[in-house]
Design a protein around this motif. Structure first.
Motif, PDB file in Angstrom:
ATOM      1  N   MET A  49       0.819  -1.210   0.000  1.00  0.00           N
ATOM      2  CA  MET A  49       0.000   0.000   0.000  1.00  0.00           C
ATOM      3  C   MET A  49       0.857   1.264   0.000  1.00  0.00           C
ATOM      4  O   MET A  49       0.455   2.303  -0.534  1.00  0.00           O
ATOM      5  CB  MET A  49      -0.922   0.000   1.223  1.00  0.00           C
ATOM      6  CG  MET A  49      -1.967  -1.110   1.218  1.00  0.00           C
ATOM      7  SD  MET A  49      -3.081  -1.054  -0.215  1.00  0.00           S
ATOM      8  CE  MET A  49      -3.913   0.507   0.095  1.00  0.00           C
ATOM      9  N   ALA A  50       2.048   1.197   0.598  1.00  0.00           N
ATOM     10  CA  ALA A  50       2.932   2.369   0.665  1.00  0.00           C
ATOM     11  C   ALA A  50       3.802   2.511  -0.573  1.00  0.00           C
ATOM     12  O   ALA A  50       4.349   3.593  -0.823  1.00  0.00           O
ATOM     13  CB  ALA A  50       3.816   2.269   1.908  1.00  0.00           C
ATOM     14  N   LEU A 110      14.616  10.108   0.647  1.00  0.00           N
ATOM     15  CA  LEU A 110      14.201  10.322   2.032  1.00  0.00           C
ATOM     16  C   LEU A 110      12.711  10.640   2.114  1.00  0.00           C
ATOM     17  O   LEU A 110      11.988  10.093   2.958  1.00  0.00           O
ATOM     18  CB  LEU A 110      15.011  11.458   2.645  1.00  0.00           C
ATOM     19  CG  LEU A 110      14.671  11.812   4.092  1.00  0.00           C
ATOM     20  CD1 LEU A 110      14.934  10.629   5.008  1.00  0.00           C
ATOM     21  CD2 LEU A 110      15.474  13.017   4.548  1.00  0.00           C
ATOM     22  N   ALA A 111      12.240  11.507   1.221  1.00  0.00           N
ATOM     23  CA  ALA A 111      10.818  11.863   1.222  1.00  0.00           C
ATOM     24  C   ALA A 111       9.950  10.639   0.943  1.00  0.00           C
ATOM     25  O   ALA A 111       8.932  10.420   1.605  1.00  0.00           O
ATOM     26  CB  ALA A 111      10.554  12.942   0.184  1.00  0.00           C
ATOM     27  N   GLY A 112      10.354   9.835  -0.037  1.00  0.00           N
ATOM     28  CA  GLY A 112       9.598   8.629  -0.356  1.00  0.00           C
ATOM     29  C   GLY A 112       9.602   7.635   0.784  1.00  0.00           C
ATOM     30  O   GLY A 112       8.585   6.982   1.062  1.00  0.00           O
ATOM     31  N   THR A 113      10.739   7.524   1.476  1.00  0.00           N
ATOM     32  CA  THR A 113      10.838   6.602   2.601  1.00  0.00           C
ATOM     33  C   THR A 113       9.931   7.024   3.746  1.00  0.00           C
ATOM     34  O   THR A 113       9.229   6.198   4.341  1.00  0.00           O
ATOM     35  CB  THR A 113      12.290   6.523   3.089  1.00  0.00           C
ATOM     36  OG1 THR A 113      13.131   6.074   2.021  1.00  0.00           O
ATOM     37  CG2 THR A 113      12.424   5.553   4.252  1.00  0.00           C
ATOM     38  N   VAL A 114       9.922   8.315   4.050  1.00  0.00           N
ATOM     39  CA  VAL A 114       9.084   8.812   5.142  1.00  0.00           C
ATOM     40  C   VAL A 114       7.602   8.682   4.797  1.00  0.00           C
ATOM     41  O   VAL A 114       6.787   8.281   5.640  1.00  0.00           O
ATOM     42  CB  VAL A 114       9.437  10.273   5.474  1.00  0.00           C
ATOM     43  CG1 VAL A 114       8.434  10.863   6.460  1.00  0.00           C
ATOM     44  CG2 VAL A 114      10.841  10.350   6.051  1.00  0.00           C
ATOM     45  N   LEU A 115       7.245   9.005   3.556  1.00  0.00           N
ATOM     46  CA  LEU A 115       5.853   8.848   3.134  1.00  0.00           C
ATOM     47  C   LEU A 115       5.410   7.387   3.237  1.00  0.00           C
ATOM     48  O   LEU A 115       4.293   7.094   3.675  1.00  0.00           O
ATOM     49  CB  LEU A 115       5.679   9.344   1.700  1.00  0.00           C
ATOM     50  CG  LEU A 115       5.642  10.851   1.488  1.00  0.00           C
ATOM     51  CD1 LEU A 115       5.650  11.175   0.004  1.00  0.00           C
ATOM     52  CD2 LEU A 115       4.413  11.462   2.147  1.00  0.00           C
ATOM     53  N   ALA A 116       6.301   6.488   2.818  1.00  0.00           N
ATOM     54  CA  ALA A 116       5.972   5.066   2.888  1.00  0.00           C
ATOM     55  C   ALA A 116       5.818   4.612   4.334  1.00  0.00           C
ATOM     56  O   ALA A 116       4.898   3.855   4.669  1.00  0.00           O
ATOM     57  CB  ALA A 116       7.062   4.251   2.190  1.00  0.00           C
TER      58      ALA A 116
END
Length: 231
Positions: free
Chosen positions: A103-104, A151-157
């Protein structure tokens, strides 16, 4: 926090952090590869891949959970075979991590893809003309420039994995101490008389974790951007 939260509430918090961590870590390598492929490569079926990547965002989460149950359940297409080698996802925390990671995944890929597309290919070409290999160009030129996007993608996920409910509860149910994550625990407390206080405490914990993750990502992204720009 241990005194403020009850044992069942603390279990839900700890399990959610565990599930979100492994969901994000497991999705990260494939997410970066997928983002790079969609941003830079031309190949047959590219639009199909793009559609499949974003499908979890469009489908109802319950549908995704049901498809996971059909595929990775003990009687599923892959689940029965995986069970023979000791890997079980259905009704386990590992299944919650798998559902949360799927889902992420679209949010992670999108953030990374936008970051990769923003890199000027001429910078990479200049490094290549100096004799650098593709791997070296990626490691020394591309990667430092796309780190904020990673980093942004990791935090959003991670944030999405922490809040995932529909696919998770459909695939692994809501078993306290085993598959009951924060959203599932909040839902369960709201179904019982007098559970509103516990639900509210978990809501506050969810908001605090999400805010801390976003603030941390913002600070790290700013530092990385300054380092890349040479400021």
């Amino acid at each position: 926090m241990g005194d403020w939260l009850g044992p069942e509430e603390w279990q839900a918090v700890a399990l959610s952090l565990k599930v979100a961590f492994w969901a994000t870590l497991g999705a990260l390598p494939l997410g970066l590869l997928t983002a790079f492929a969609l941003a830079r490569w031309q190949f047959p079926g590219k639009q199909l891949l793009n559609g499949l990547v974003h499908l979890p965002l469009i489908l109802p989460p319950v549908v995704t959970g049901y498809l996971l149950l059909m595929g990775f359940g003990t009687r599923g297409i892959l689940g029965g075979w995986l069970e023979q080698i000791g890997i079980v996802f259905a009704f386990r925390w590992t299944g919650a991590a798998l559902a949360a990671g799927i889902m992420a995944f679209p949010l992670m890929v999108r953030a990374m893809r936008l970051s990769i597309e923003a890199v000027d290919p001429r910078l990479e070409q200049a490094a290549a003309t100096l004799g650098a290999s593709r791997v070296w160009v990626f490691a020394t030129v591309t990667l430092p420039m796309i780190l904020p996007g990673i980093l942004a993608g990791t935090v959003l996920a991670f944030a999405k994995a922490m809040g995932e409910f529909g696919a998770t509860i459909t695939f692994v149910s809501n078993i306290p101490g085993q598959t009951q994550t924060l959203p599932s625990a909040i839902y369960a407390f709201l179904q019982i008389p007098g559970g509103e206080a516990s639900a509210m405490r978990l809501v506050m914990v969810s908001i605090a974790i999400a805010m801390l993750a976003l603030l941390l990502s913002e600070v790290l992204a700013q530092r990385l951007a300054k380092r890349v720009s040479g400021a």
